[in-house]
Design a protein around this motif. Structure first.
Motif, PDB file in Angstrom:
ATOM      1  N   UNK A   1      65.155   4.478  32.171  1.00 24.91           N
ATOM      2  CA  UNK A   1      64.231   5.035  33.162  1.00 24.91           C
ATOM      3  C   UNK A   1      64.397   6.542  33.274  1.00 24.91           C
ATOM      4  N   UNK A   2      65.637   7.026  33.255  1.00 25.98           N
ATOM      5  CA  UNK A   2      65.862   8.467  33.363  1.00 25.98           C
ATOM      6  C   UNK A   2      65.340   9.212  32.138  1.00 25.98           C
ATOM      7  N   UNK A   3      65.591   8.699  30.952  1.00 22.77           N
ATOM      8  CA  UNK A   3      65.105   9.355  29.739  1.00 22.77           C
ATOM      9  C   UNK A   3      63.587   9.315  29.683  1.00 22.77           C
ATOM     10  N   UNK A   4      62.998   8.223  30.133  1.00 20.58           N
ATOM     11  CA  UNK A   4      61.530   8.147  30.176  1.00 20.58           C
ATOM     12  C   UNK A   4      60.959   9.173  31.146  1.00 20.58           C
ATOM     13  N   UNK A   5      61.607   9.346  32.295  1.00 21.09           N
ATOM     14  CA  UNK A   5      61.160  10.370  33.238  1.00 21.09           C
ATOM     15  C   UNK A   5      61.274  11.761  32.637  1.00 21.09           C
ATOM     16  N   UNK A   6      62.353  12.011  31.892  1.00 16.95           N
ATOM     17  CA  UNK A   6      62.513  13.316  31.253  1.00 16.95           C
ATOM     18  C   UNK A   6      61.437  13.546  30.197  1.00 16.95           C
TER      19      UNK A   6
END
Length: 317
Positions: free
Chosen positions: A206-211
């Protein structure tokens, strides 16, 4: 005299009857069983005198203290601080007030410093020689990730070209909230072959997708590469180091937490004083107020257990 004899015999017979009935009740109570499959000579609403004899209140209660609760909340504070730092860096890149080349150098320096600290912790725990193969694999994987991000930067920049910015902000906010909710805040007491939790993997994704979706709003390929590389450092590599630091002395945990929290507030202050105040309030509440609230609320814990509870299976190794 006959009347006295009759009274004596009556009293004797009544006492004998009372003793017999008492013995009958005692025998009946001794033979009563709490089962449904057996036919018994008791009414359905029969309650034996020993019904509440095994009543227990809060059998597994363990009183908390403030200091361990605050140390446990440090992991959450550190993770929230990394999210706030990432958002501040993204806003600066979006406004073109931060050089992406400097961010690449900072990410490389963070990787070297974090890797050196990891090796130091390995050396203190006696596993430095045993992890030589894993060390070579880590360096090879880091080089591959660096090259892959450099090659994919032009694709990531145009990934959401047809999507409005409002949708991107909402999507990234939901992904970062999911990252904070599913992150693994446990300590580093894991074996060599331990696997990552599913929630931890989902949190990183989720964090990498947000980035990635936020980087698609930037103007040039170098900014996209720098932001995604910085996100990998914060959300994929830093949690591994944070697990190890939770086994460190409490002074190191608290010092690193306060350093990250202060840096996240300082870097956001020039952008918006209101946002920096919100960041400081959220971090302070998580670190100091939330443990105090939990400590106060434990007085209302009232768990009652008795023979009416469902059987709890116990697996013996």
């Amino acid at each position: 005299m006959n009347v006295a004899l009759v009274k004596t015999l009556t009293a004797t017979s009544s006492s004998t009857t009372t003793d017999a009935s008492t013995r009958l009740v005692v025998m009946s109570e001794d033979h009563w069983e709490r089962v449904l499959w057996k036919q018994q000579s008791f009414p359905d609403n029969y309650v034996p005198p020993s019904f509440l004899s095994s009543l227990t209140k809060n059998p597994n209660f363990r009183p908390y203290t403030y200091w361990p609760l605050m140390l446990g909340a440090c992991a959450i504070t550190q993770h929230l601080s990394t999210i706030f730092i990432f958002l501040s860096v993204f806003v600066r890149l979006l406004d073109c007030t931060f050089d992406p080349r400097l961010l690449v150098f900072i990410s490389a320096a963070m990787f070297v410093a974090g890797y050196a600290l990891w090796e130091l912790l390995e050396c203190t725990q006696g596993g430095w020689l045993a992890s030589s193969d894993r060390r070579a694999k880590a360096v090879k994987a880091s080089i591959l990730v660096f090259l892959a991000l450099m090659a994919l930067a032009p694709v990531l920049r145009t990934l959401t070209a047809a999507t409005s910015s409002d949708s991107i902000w909402a999507l990234s906010a939901c992904l970062l909230i999911l990252n904070a909710a599913l992150a693994d805040y446990s300590s580093a007491a894991r074996g060599v072959g331990a696997r990552e939790r599913l929630t931890s993997v989902l949190s990183i994704n989720a964090a990498i997708s947000a980035a990635v979706v936020l980087a698609s709003r930037l103007q040039d390929d170098l900014s996209v590469f720098a932001l995604v590389l910085f996100a990998v450092q914060l959300f994929a590599l830093f949690p591994l180091l944070r697990y190890r630091l939770q086994d460190a002395p409490s002074s190191i945990q608290l010092g690193s937490t306060l350093t990250l929290a202060a840096f996240s507030v300082v870097i956001a202050a020039p952008l918006s004083a209101t946002v920096a105040s919100l960041f400081a309030t959220a971090l302070g509440s998580t670190t100091f107020l939330a443990p105090a609230v939990l400590l106060w609320a434990q007085q209302y814990k009232n768990e009652i257990r008795g023979p009416w509870d469902a059987a709890t299976p116990r697996v013996h190794s």
